[in-house]
Design an enzyme around this catalytic site. Structure first.
Site, PDB file in Angstrom:
ATOM      1  N   SER A 169       2.790   7.334 -13.722  1.00  0.00           N
ATOM      2  CA  SER A 169       3.535   6.351 -14.301  1.00  0.00           C
ATOM      3  C   SER A 169       3.897   4.891 -13.358  1.00  0.00           C
ATOM      4  O   SER A 169       3.948   3.904 -14.130  1.00  0.00           O
ATOM      5  CB  SER A 169       4.779   6.894 -14.582  1.00  0.00           C
ATOM      6  OG  SER A 169       5.736   7.279 -13.628  1.00  0.00           O
ATOM      7  N   SER A 209      -4.532   2.641  -8.094  1.00  0.00           N
ATOM      8  CA  SER A 209      -5.452   3.725  -8.288  1.00  0.00           C
ATOM      9  C   SER A 209      -6.006   4.062  -9.888  1.00  0.00           C
ATOM     10  O   SER A 209      -5.426   3.313 -10.484  1.00  0.00           O
ATOM     11  CB  SER A 209      -4.350   5.032  -8.147  1.00  0.00           C
ATOM     12  OG  SER A 209      -4.949   6.333  -8.465  1.00  0.00           O
ATOM     13  N   GLY A 223     -10.304   5.707  -6.294  1.00  0.00           N
ATOM     14  CA  GLY A 223     -10.176   7.088  -6.667  1.00  0.00           C
ATOM     15  C   GLY A 223      -9.703   8.054  -5.661  1.00  0.00           C
ATOM     16  O   GLY A 223      -8.817   7.660  -5.035  1.00  0.00           O
ATOM     17  N   TYR A 254       3.683   9.985 -10.475  1.00  0.00           N
ATOM     18  CA  TYR A 254       2.954   8.972  -9.810  1.00  0.00           C
ATOM     19  C   TYR A 254       1.965   8.187 -10.538  1.00  0.00           C
ATOM     20  O   TYR A 254       1.992   6.856 -10.431  1.00  0.00           O
ATOM     21  CB  TYR A 254       2.064   9.909  -8.876  1.00  0.00           C
ATOM     22  CG  TYR A 254       0.976   8.971  -8.118  1.00  0.00           C
ATOM     23  CD1 TYR A 254       1.090   8.339  -6.810  1.00  0.00           C
ATOM     24  CD2 TYR A 254      -0.351   8.814  -8.609  1.00  0.00           C
ATOM     25  CE1 TYR A 254       0.314   7.545  -6.113  1.00  0.00           C
ATOM     26  CE2 TYR A 254      -1.419   8.115  -7.857  1.00  0.00           C
ATOM     27  CZ  TYR A 254      -0.953   7.601  -6.530  1.00  0.00           C
ATOM     28  OH  TYR A 254      -1.751   6.712  -5.817  1.00  0.00           O
ATOM     29  N   ASN A 267       0.875  -1.367  -0.004  1.00  0.00           N
ATOM     30  CA  ASN A 267      -0.120   0.062  -0.102  1.00  0.00           C
ATOM     31  C   ASN A 267       1.069   1.085   0.019  1.00  0.00           C
ATOM     32  O   ASN A 267       0.471   2.298  -0.190  1.00  0.00           O
ATOM     33  CB  ASN A 267      -1.026  -0.045   1.361  1.00  0.00           C
ATOM     34  CG  ASN A 267      -1.433   1.379   1.476  1.00  0.00           C
ATOM     35  OD1 ASN A 267      -2.586   2.008   0.893  1.00  0.00           O
ATOM     36  ND2 ASN A 267      -0.971   1.778   2.729  1.00  0.00           N
ATOM     37  N   HIS A 268       2.157   1.369   0.286  1.00  0.00           N
ATOM     38  CA  HIS A 268       2.846   2.390   0.297  1.00  0.00           C
ATOM     39  C   HIS A 268       3.144   3.024  -0.850  1.00  0.00           C
ATOM     40  O   HIS A 268       3.220   2.483  -1.881  1.00  0.00           O
ATOM     41  CB  HIS A 268       4.377   2.017   0.947  1.00  0.00           C
ATOM     42  CG  HIS A 268       5.062   1.050   0.162  1.00  0.00           C
ATOM     43  ND1 HIS A 268       4.873  -0.315  -0.084  1.00  0.00           N
ATOM     44  CD2 HIS A 268       6.100   1.277  -0.941  1.00  0.00           C
ATOM     45  CE1 HIS A 268       5.762  -0.823  -0.736  1.00  0.00           C
ATOM     46  NE2 HIS A 268       6.450   0.030  -1.180  1.00  0.00           N
ATOM     47  N   ASP A 324      -9.930  10.545   1.219  1.00  0.00           N
ATOM     48  CA  ASP A 324      -9.908  11.704   2.003  1.00  0.00           C
ATOM     49  C   ASP A 324      -8.652  11.617   3.154  1.00  0.00           C
ATOM     50  O   ASP A 324      -8.785  12.106   4.146  1.00  0.00           O
ATOM     51  CB  ASP A 324     -10.831  11.860   2.547  1.00  0.00           C
ATOM     52  CG  ASP A 324     -11.290  10.948   3.838  1.00  0.00           C
ATOM     53  OD1 ASP A 324     -10.767   9.896   3.876  1.00  0.00           O
ATOM     54  OD2 ASP A 324     -12.281  11.088   4.575  1.00  0.00           O
ATOM     55  N   THR A 325      -7.488  11.175   2.600  1.00  0.00           N
ATOM     56  CA  THR A 325      -6.349  11.011   3.501  1.00  0.00           C
ATOM     57  C   THR A 325      -5.668  12.385   3.700  1.00  0.00           C
ATOM     58  O   THR A 325      -5.907  13.149   2.611  1.00  0.00           O
ATOM     59  CB  THR A 325      -5.123  10.060   2.763  1.00  0.00           C
ATOM     60  OG1 THR A 325      -4.987  10.635   1.523  1.00  0.00           O
ATOM     61  CG2 THR A 325      -5.496   8.607   2.713  1.00  0.00           C
TER      62      THR A 325
END
Length: 287
Positions: free
Chosen positions: A184, A169, A215, A182, A118-119, A218-219
């Site tokens: 790429s 994403s 999508g 990002y 996830n990083h 909200d982080t």
């Protein structure tokens, strides 16, 4: 809108609902005692996944760069019901730390049932100004470390009939301004792990592979970047985290969250002019 596009969109929506309705059912008990490694777990979606796994009674190893924050997350995981909650600080931009994090989890948990990748590395939300070195570094963090960790954990996942979960994403399926580096890395993730999915299936592997397409979530980091630039709606990290966990636990190939990201992904190929217009007019640009 003409009749044909209306019928097409309605058909897509019906098909989407039918697929979701007939999908596998999630059994929360299946995660009790499960051995899980979650990366990027000091904040955002990763942190929320750690808390959900804790509530399900899993054994968790979390990793990110900030050791003090990881310690706090691990303590909260124990208070929420985790059987184990351990942490290891790791910099995914180095050659050695990705493998080190997997080795730590294998040693402390005795194996892995879930590897959740996830990083991401920080990247500016702006027009690309030619910084090739940043693109190389970000590819190392957001892509190469995923490949390295997946391979390192594969034997253990094979033995446990485990699951590999890759958080990607919508920007890895359709392009958007201000995020060229990002985007790429996410296209690379989708390409590599999409191919690996077929290879695992052809080998009749015990390992399931899930690619999660998200999508705008909200982080704190995402909201800070897009504030004043776009009015696109953001969706809750805790809900996204739970959907990712369920996708891995039910061994589904893909997750699209929120639901309309799947429709957007389909429409982009059929009506590219509409998609391009919508994207370019969803952002504010002041030269």
């Amino acid at each position: 809108m003409n009749t044909f596009p209306k019928i097409l969109i309605a058909s897509l929506c019906v098909a989407f609902v039918a697929v979701k309705w007939s999908g596998p059912r999630f059994n929360a008990e299946s995660l009790k005692g499960a051995r899980v490694l979650v990366t990027g777990a000091s904040t955002g979606i990763g942190e929320q996944m750690a808390y959900h796994y804790a509530r399900f009674g899993a054994q968790i190893v979390i990793t990110a760069r900030r050791e003090k924050v990881l310690e706090q997350v691990a303590e909260k995981c124990m208070s929420l019901g985790a059987q184990k909650a351990l942490y290891i600080s790791a910099d995914m931009g180095t050659d050695s730390d990705p493998a080190k994090a997997v080795d730590f989890a294998l040693e402390k948990l005795g194996g892995l049932d879930y590897l959740v990748l996830n990083h991401i590395g920080p990247s500016p939300f702006t027009m690309w100004k030619g910084d090739v070195e940043h693109v190389k570094w970000l590819m190392k963090v957001n892509f190469f470390s995923y490949v390295q960790m997946a391979w390192k954990a594969m034997d253990s996942l094979e033995q446990s009939k485990g699951s590999l979960v890759v958080v990607s994403s919508l920007l890895g399926k359709m392009t958007s301004p201000f995020v060229a580096p990002y985007t790429s890395t996410k296209f690379a993730l989708n390409g590599f792990f999409g191919a690996l999915y077929h290879e695992l299936a052809m080998k009749k592997s015990n390992v399931s592979l899930s690619i999660c397409t998200l999508g705008l979530i909200d982080t704190d980091s995402a909201m800070e970047k897009v504030r004043g630039v776009t009015d696109l709606p953001a969706y809750p990290a805790t809900d996204a985290a739970l959907k990712i966990i369920i996708t891995g636990a039910t061994r589904q190939q893909e997750l699209f969250y929120p639901w309309f990201t799947q429709i957007a992904n389909l429409i982009k190929d059929w009506f590219p002019f509409v998609t391009n217009y919508a994207i370019q007019n969803s952002y504010k640009y002041n030269p």
